[in-house]
Design a protein around this motif. Structure first.
Motif, mmCIF file in Angstrom:
data_model
loop_
_atom_site.group_PDB
_atom_site.id
_atom_site.type_symbol
_atom_site.label_atom_id
_atom_site.label_comp_id
_atom_site.label_asym_id
_atom_site.label_seq_id
_atom_site.Cartn_x
_atom_site.Cartn_y
_atom_site.Cartn_z
ATOM 1 N N LYS A 116 0.870 -1.483 0.200
ATOM 2 C CA LYS A 116 -0.374 0.113 -0.030
ATOM 3 C C LYS A 116 0.782 0.846 0.286
ATOM 4 O O LYS A 116 2.082 0.913 0.639
ATOM 5 N N THR A 160 0.774 6.409 3.903
ATOM 6 C CA THR A 160 1.691 7.089 4.982
ATOM 7 C C THR A 160 2.075 6.096 5.836
ATOM 8 O O THR A 160 3.096 6.153 6.523
ATOM 9 N N ASP A 161 1.193 5.652 6.954
ATOM 10 C CA ASP A 161 1.363 4.790 8.253
ATOM 11 C C ASP A 161 1.926 3.298 7.956
ATOM 12 O O ASP A 161 1.578 2.634 8.438
ATOM 13 N N SER A 162 2.136 3.161 6.711
ATOM 14 C CA SER A 162 1.693 1.692 5.840
ATOM 15 C C SER A 162 2.813 1.355 4.788
ATOM 16 O O SER A 162 2.262 0.189 4.408
ATOM 17 N N TRP A 163 3.565 2.393 4.482
ATOM 18 C CA TRP A 163 4.893 2.363 3.530
ATOM 19 C C TRP A 163 5.705 0.670 3.823
ATOM 20 O O TRP A 163 6.081 0.960 4.896
ATOM 21 N N GLY A 164 5.937 0.235 2.651
ATOM 22 C CA GLY A 164 6.335 -0.551 3.039
ATOM 23 C C GLY A 164 5.882 -1.946 3.660
ATOM 24 O O GLY A 164 6.595 -3.367 3.377
ATOM 25 N N LYS A 165 4.679 -1.705 4.315
ATOM 26 C CA LYS A 165 3.774 -3.206 4.585
ATOM 27 C C LYS A 165 3.485 -3.820 3.526
ATOM 28 O O LYS A 165 2.482 -3.566 2.459
#
Lengths: 113, 112
Positions: free
Chosen positions: A92, A95-100
Motif C-alpha cells: 500500500k 503514509t502509515d503503511s509504506w513498505g507493508k
C-alpha cells in the motif's frame, strides 16, 4: 483488506517458459513485488511493478495491469536452479503503511530435466 | 558487508518457554518487520516498526512481543501465549519511502 491469489504449483521442463499469474483485490495499491524463495531460505527480490506494463530483467519478466488487479511473472529458458517458490506481494502507499506487504501463498515451480 | 542477520538459524524450545529471536541490520534502514511462514503458506506479518521506539501490530501479533530500542535491532519474543509457535521466522527491513524489503536468512523455531 487484500486478497492475493496465485497457483499452488507449476511444473515445467528445463529450457521451457513458465508464466505465474497473480491476482489481487486491495483497498489501496502502491506496487507489486515478485520474490523468489528456495526452501528454507530467505526470499530474494526479483521485480517491482508500479505502473502498467512489462518489466524485463534477463530471463525474468513481470507484467502488471492495475485496472484488472493482475500480474504475472514470466520465467524463460528455465534452469534447474529456478525450482523454487515464487511469492507475489502487494504494498500500500499510505503514509502509515509504506513498505507493508501482503503476500500471496506462493507458487512452487518444479523444473524437470 | 551490509545486510540483515538473524540468529540462531535453528532453535528448539520446550512448550511453555518464552524465546527471543534476534534480528540485526547494518543497512541503516528505518523500518523493520517480522514475518512468520508455515509450510505451503505465504508470509504473514507479525509486527513492524517504522522508527525507533515505535512499533505496530501486524496481522498475527497475538502471542508475540517486540522492542525497537535501537535502529539496528528488532528482537522478537515468542511467548508461551502463542498457541502454535513452530514456524520459520523471517526478519526484513527497508529504507523510509522505499518499498523494497530485504530479508534476513530466517530462524526455524521448533517447540517440543
Amino acid at each position: 483488506g487484500q486478497n492475493i491469489d496465485q497457483p499452488t504449483e507449476m511444473t515445467a521442463t528445463e529450457g521451457a517458459i513458465v508464466q505465474i499469474n497473480c491476482t489481487y483485490q486491495t483497498s489501496g495499491f502502491n506496487g507489486l513485488f515478485w520474490y523468489q524463495q528456495h526452501a528454507g531460505e530467505a526470499p530474494t527480490f526479483l521485480s517491482y511493478n508500479v505502473l502498467d506494463g512489462l518489466e524485463e530483467k534477463g530471463r525474468f519478466s513481470s507484467f502488471l495491469s492495475r485496472s484488472k488487479g493482475y500480474s504475472y511473472l514470466l520465467l524463460k529458458e528455465l534452469q534447474m536452479k529456478d525450482s523454487a517458490s515464487y511469492l507475489c506481494a502487494v504494498t500500500k502507499g499510505a503514509t502509515d503503511s509504506w513498505g507493508k506487504f501482503q503476500f500471496g501463498a506462493g507458487t512452487q515451480v518444479v523444473v524437470t530435466p | 558487508d551490509g545486510g540483515i542477520t538473524q540468529s540462531p538459524k535453528y532453535l528448539f524450545r520446550k512448550e511453555g518457554q518464552n524465546v527471543t529471536l534476534s534480528c540485526e541490520q547494518n543497512l541503516n534502514h528505518d523500518a523493520m518487520y517480522w514475518y512468520r511462514q508455515d509450510p505451503g503458506q505465504g508470509l504473514r506479518l507479525i509486527y513492524y516498526s517504522q522508527i525507533v521506539n515505535d512499533f505496530q501490530k501486524g496481522d498475527i501479533a497475538e502471542g508475540y512481543s517486540v522492542s525497537r530500542e535501537k535502529k539496528e535491532s528488532f528482537p522478537l519474543t515468542v511467548t508461551s501465549a502463542q498457541k502454535n509457535p513452530t514456524a520459520f521466522y523471517l526478519c526484513a527491513s527497508n529504507r523510509a519511502g522505499n518499498n523494497e524489503q530485504f530479508f534476513g536468512p530466517g530462524t526455524r523455531l521448533t517447540v517440543l
